[in-house]
Design a protein around this motif. Structure first.
Motif, PDB file in Angstrom:
ATOM      1  N   VAL A   2       0.838  -1.188   0.000  1.00 61.51           N
ATOM      2  CA  VAL A   2       0.000   0.000   0.000  1.00 61.51           C
ATOM      3  C   VAL A   2       0.874   1.239   0.000  1.00 61.51           C
ATOM      4  N   GLN A   3       0.517   2.194  -0.850  1.00 63.22           N
ATOM      5  CA  GLN A   3       1.185   3.494  -0.865  1.00 63.22           C
ATOM      6  C   GLN A   3       0.118   4.579  -0.803  1.00 63.22           C
ATOM      7  N   LEU A   4       0.465   5.675  -0.132  1.00 68.35           N
ATOM      8  CA  LEU A   4      -0.447   6.805   0.027  1.00 68.35           C
ATOM      9  C   LEU A   4       0.195   8.059  -0.538  1.00 68.35           C
ATOM     10  N   LEU A  20      -8.049  18.516   0.814  1.00 68.98           N
ATOM     11  CA  LEU A  20      -6.929  17.605   0.666  1.00 68.98           C
ATOM     12  C   LEU A  20      -7.428  16.254   0.171  1.00 68.98           C
ATOM     13  N   SER A  21      -6.586  15.601  -0.612  1.00 72.24           N
ATOM     14  CA  SER A  21      -6.885  14.262  -1.094  1.00 72.24           C
ATOM     15  C   SER A  21      -5.745  13.325  -0.723  1.00 72.24           C
ATOM     16  N   CYS A  22      -6.088  12.079  -0.497  1.00 69.10           N
ATOM     17  CA  CYS A  22      -5.087  11.035  -0.239  1.00 69.10           C
ATOM     18  C   CYS A  22      -5.469   9.827  -1.074  1.00 69.10           C
ATOM     19  N   ALA A  23      -4.673   9.571  -2.097  1.00 66.65           N
ATOM     20  CA  ALA A  23      -4.927   8.443  -2.983  1.00 66.65           C
ATOM     21  C   ALA A  23      -4.126   7.237  -2.517  1.00 66.65           C
ATOM     22  N   ALA A  24      -4.804   6.099  -2.411  1.00 73.79           N
ATOM     23  CA  ALA A  24      -4.168   4.873  -1.926  1.00 73.79           C
ATOM     24  C   ALA A  24      -4.077   3.847  -3.038  1.00 73.79           C
ATOM     25  N   THR A  77      -9.711   6.784  -2.451  1.00 72.19           N
ATOM     26  CA  THR A  77      -9.281   8.118  -2.037  1.00 72.19           C
ATOM     27  C   THR A  77     -10.043   8.572  -0.791  1.00 72.19           C
ATOM     28  N   VAL A  78      -9.309   9.197   0.110  1.00 79.76           N
ATOM     29  CA  VAL A  78      -9.906   9.837   1.277  1.00 79.76           C
ATOM     30  C   VAL A  78      -9.648  11.331   1.171  1.00 79.76           C
ATOM     31  N   VAL A  97      -2.715   4.783   7.146  1.00 79.80           N
ATOM     32  CA  VAL A  97      -3.505   3.560   7.241  1.00 79.80           C
ATOM     33  C   VAL A  97      -2.651   2.510   7.927  1.00 79.80           C
ATOM     34  N   ALA A  98      -3.283   1.652   8.687  1.00 75.89           N
ATOM     35  CA  ALA A  98      -2.577   0.553   9.344  1.00 75.89           C
ATOM     36  C   ALA A  98      -2.871  -0.731   8.594  1.00 75.89           C
TER      37      ALA A  98
END
Length: 115
Positions: A2-4, A20-24, A77-78, A97-98
């Motif tokens: 997993v990469q963020l 803000l966006s966080c793409a996983a 995405t979060v 993320v864990a």
């Protein structure tokens, strides 16, 4: 693995807004709780908001009513919608993320609130 990757930071005036966006990467995103943290210069990294896999949300007191965390599982995405920004919101914002007990962090995106 997993990469963020965070994006959406920048310079904004007090009272302004940013999203803000966080793409996983990876296929497990929809099953994981996601978190946004922030770290101001010279300070520790603090939890800002959490969204569970079921969509429940939690916020630290200082951002309640101003920030909204959301997720789009179809896009892996979060998001963190930040309104009524204050100079004290200035920080590098990270998503986390864990996975199997290991915390995975993005590299962060800088938010500067200044006139």
């Amino acid at each position: 693995q997993v990469q963020l990757v965070e994006s959406g930071g920048g310079l904004v005036q007090p009272g302004g807004s940013l999203r803000l966006s966080c793409a996983a990467s990876g296929s497990i995103f929809s099953r994981k709780d996601m978190e946004w943290y922030r770290q101001a210069p010279g300070k520790q990294r603090d939890l800002v908001a959490t969204i569970t896999s079921g969509g429940s949300t939690m916020y630290t007191d200082s951002v309640k009513g101003r920030f909204t965390i959301s997720r789009d599982n179809a896009k892996n995405t979060v998001y963190l919608q930040m309104n009524s920004l204050k100079p004290e919101d200035t920080a590098v914002y990270y998503c986390k993320v864990a996975v199997w007990g290991v915390d995975i962090w993005g590299k962060g995106t800088l938010v500067t609130v200044s006139s």
